[in-house]
Design an enzyme around this catalytic site. Sequence first.
Site, short mmCIF file in Angstrom:
data_model
loop_
_atom_site.label_atom_id
_atom_site.label_comp_id
_atom_site.label_asym_id
_atom_site.label_seq_id
_atom_site.Cartn_x
_atom_site.Cartn_y
_atom_site.Cartn_z
N GLY A 17 0.79 -1.23 0.00
CA GLY A 17 0.00 0.00 0.00
C GLY A 17 0.82 1.28 0.00
O GLY A 17 0.27 2.36 0.18
N CYS A 44 -16.25 -0.47 -27.32
CA CYS A 44 -17.58 0.11 -27.48
C CYS A 44 -18.18 0.40 -26.11
O CYS A 44 -19.21 -0.17 -25.74
CB CYS A 44 -18.48 -0.84 -28.24
SG CYS A 44 -17.74 -1.43 -29.76
C1 LIG Z 1 -2.64 -8.55 1.26
C2 LIG Z 1 -2.01 -7.60 0.31
N1 LIG Z 1 -0.69 -7.37 0.39
C3 LIG Z 1 -0.07 -6.52 -0.45
C4 LIG Z 1 -0.78 -5.86 -1.45
C5 LIG Z 1 -0.04 -4.95 -2.37
O1 LIG Z 1 -0.52 -3.66 -2.29
P1 LIG Z 1 0.17 -2.49 -3.13
O2 LIG Z 1 0.31 -2.97 -4.51
O3 LIG Z 1 -0.78 -1.34 -3.01
O4 LIG Z 1 1.49 -2.21 -2.50
C6 LIG Z 1 -2.15 -6.07 -1.57
C7 LIG Z 1 -2.93 -5.39 -2.59
O5 LIG Z 1 -4.09 -5.55 -2.77
C8 LIG Z 1 -2.79 -6.96 -0.66
O6 LIG Z 1 -4.09 -7.22 -0.74
#
Ligand SMILES: Cc1ncc(COP(=O)(O)O)c(C=O)c1O
Length: 414
Positions: free
Chosen positions: A220, A334
């Site tokens: 994240g 489309c």
């Molecule tokens: C459990 C988990 N870990 C890691 C990630 C990776 O997140 P990001 O690509 O935003 O770093 C995700 C993304 O959905 C996730 O669900």
Amino acid sequence: MLRHLRGLADAELPAYVYDLAALRRHSRAIRALLPDRVDLFYAAKANSDPRLLHVLGEHVDGFEVASAGELRHVRQLLPKASIAFGGPGKSAVELAQALDEGVERLHLESEHELRILTELVGERTVDVLLRVNLPFSLGQLPLVMGGWPSPFGMDPAHLDGCLRLLATHPRIRLRGIHAHLASGLDAPDQLALVEQVIAWADRWAGEHQLNLSEVNVGGGMGVDYTEPERIFDWSAFGTGLRRVLADHPALTVRIEPGRSISAYCGWYVTQVLDVKRSRGEAFAVLRGGTHHLRTPAAKGHDQPFEIIPSDTWPWPWTRSEAHREPATLVGQLCTPKDVLARQIPVNRLRAGDRVAFAMAGAYAWNISHHGFLMHPEPRFSYLDDERPPTSLAAVEDVRKTTDGAGGRLVRHSC
Ligand SMILES: Cc1ncc(COP(=O)(O)O)c(C=O)c1O
């Protein structure tokens, strides 16, 4: 990079081009900025292209997979890699495969998953983390997976049932807590979240006399598509983690970013088929579209792009163009949802010109609905020289020779 994109033949478009040297530099730099007791896992769901995984295999500590398919894929490509297996719904077949493959960590999302595991584990041992949906307020973020009712992980109240089961199944070893709660956090917010998760895990472990050696705070780390040069501050994050870990000498923190690692090294390049005008607005219709690059539709943003003018025009009539005005870049599908960038001011964008979309290395091709309308798939090519092909100097170079065609200048190299 843009030079390379200009050198592609028309017949090679649309194409994804991955800058592997840039990916190598980026992942190496991230690893170097993190303390030793932080394990860096790459979330393969962001982009599991084999060539990318090979590069990443040199610099990350392992891979997070979220399905049996990803598990098999990563295992085949990198047999020695550490693998953590997560995901909100795992079938018994997938859990059995995880045991057979000897995954290093299994992230359990419910008591039901744990119960299945108790049936399957037999004489083997397996190390698990319990994924918890912690009651933290996360504010306005692009993708929130926890902190409110959600199918991801389990509520803290449901952990007691898991602890009772674990007490009677010593071969399933609880190593710690997993808490991927959201995507799109900047470094200070991510760090604050890590501190909250660790404080919560400490308290919880104390209440239950548990020895937790690990906290996985997920991925994240923010990626800003509106300001590509504003990348996650890995240096500040690493410094903050070092401070946090100093107070927890027996703890390992695990992170599993995806987007912030691979987004920057991918480009999706294609060609303008037509520039139309509707009710006074300019629309550039491109070969390809969101069935190749769904990211802007999925996230509701404008994908940053660079215009690469092309002087080749095979028809005897004048090329249609957008000139010093906003243009909306759409694909061939489309559906009015097939929009890659909306009302972006351009100096000049003509039918026949090329458009290179940046930041297309994560949640791009692999999340797109390829089959819709049965257009041809894009080609894939890989750049791997150690020169920085997307450096600002290189971009400026190309701009000088392209009579300032405009579009968004992407001043970032990953
Ligand atoms: C459990 C988990 N870990 C890691 C990630 C990776 O997140 P990001 O690509 O935003 O770093 C995700 C993304 O959905 C996730 O669900």
